[in-house]
Design a protein around this motif. Structure first.
Motif, PDB file in Angstrom:
ATOM      1  N   ARG A  67      -9.614 -41.259  22.138  1.00  0.00           N
ATOM      2  CA  ARG A  67     -10.435 -40.063  21.943  1.00  0.00           C
ATOM      3  C   ARG A  67     -10.700 -39.812  20.458  1.00  0.00           C
ATOM      4  N   TRP A  72     -15.007 -42.390  25.013  1.00  0.00           N
ATOM      5  CA  TRP A  72     -14.900 -41.391  26.077  1.00  0.00           C
ATOM      6  C   TRP A  72     -14.919 -42.002  27.469  1.00  0.00           C
ATOM      7  N   GLY A  94      -6.123 -36.408  26.387  1.00  0.00           N
ATOM      8  CA  GLY A  94      -7.503 -36.794  26.660  1.00  0.00           C
ATOM      9  C   GLY A  94      -7.718 -37.481  27.985  1.00  0.00           C
ATOM     10  N   ASP A  96      -8.459 -37.992  31.891  1.00  0.00           N
ATOM     11  CA  ASP A  96      -9.336 -37.264  32.803  1.00  0.00           C
ATOM     12  C   ASP A  96      -8.656 -36.919  34.128  1.00  0.00           C
ATOM     13  N   ASP A 119     -19.944 -38.333  34.937  1.00  0.00           N
ATOM     14  CA  ASP A 119     -20.918 -38.219  33.851  1.00  0.00           C
ATOM     15  C   ASP A 119     -22.317 -38.444  34.420  1.00  0.00           C
TER      16      ASP A 119
END
Length: 224
Positions: A67, A72, A94, A96, A119
């Motif tokens: 990160r 990402w 960081g 998810d 995303d």
């Protein structure tokens, strides 16, 4: 889709590789933090499955450095630790998502699908090119109202093409994103699988969606 598995237990790593490849992922596996950081710096992965307890730097530190470097890629952390502070530490680094061992492979697969479609800019829930649709979450493909059954590798190849409509993708690019480090064959495997795809998504419907750019690669034509 290409996935990085970071797991230092050989038996666990082998089991996860088999399961994830069976789901159609191209899986690269490393055992330590240093190799993990090198891998994510060299390859654009779609998702990382990262064990916490690996040779230094540990999973928390690997995620934190990713990160910091502006990487990402979605990260799913695996750990035998079930304490709330450890889960918080992973998410704060960081990650998810977080999955505690032992876990069901079905849950791992479902969590990965959720991460990959999170995303919307890069991974829309459903990809559409003309009347051809591909849904990554259900791994389904349709031409109009007709369902098309694809093998895992055929699905991943079509997915990569449909993520970049009208863009010529080289054989090298397709091998890098659909196959993995363990693949030692030539680039003609792409030609073989393109032929398989055409036989399923184009020819039965009298369409010519998948185009060849001789000497360069392949593209999917949004106007075909």
């Amino acid at each position: 889709m290409r996935l990085l598995l970071v797991e230092d237990d050989p038996a666990m790593a082998a089991m996860l590789q088999r399961a994830l490849r069976g789901e159609g992922y191209a899986v690269d596996a490393v055992a330590g933090g240093t190799d993990a950081l090198w891998s994510v710096s060299e390859i654009d992965y779609d998702v990382v499955v990262l064990d916490v307890m690996i040779p230094a730097p540990d999973g928390f530190e690997v995620c934190r450095r990713m990160r910091e470097q502006g990487r990402w890629t979605p990260v799913l952390m695996l750990t035998a630790r079930d304490a709330v502070p450890d889960r918080v530490r992973g998410l704060d680094a960081g990650a998810d998502d977080y999955l505690t061992k032992p876990f069901a492979l079905e849950e791992l697969s479902a969590r990965l699908r959720a991460l990959i479609r999170r995303d919307p800019a890069d991974r829309p829930a459903v990809l559409r090119v003309a009347d051809l649709t591909l849904d990554p979450s259900t791994r389904s493909v349709r031409r109009g109202d007709v369902d098309i059954r694809l093998s895992p590798k055929e699905f991943e190849l079509l997915h990569e093409l449909m993520r970049r409509p009208d863009q010529i993708l080289s054989r090298t690019h397709l091998i890098d994103h659909v196959w993995d480090f363990a693949y030692e064959g030539g680039s003609n495997v792409v030609d073989v699988y393109i032929r398989y795809l055409r036989d399923k998504v184009d020819r039965p419907f009298a369409r010519d969606t998948i185009k060849t750019s001789r000497g360069v690669g392949y593209r999917i034509d949004s106007d075909a």
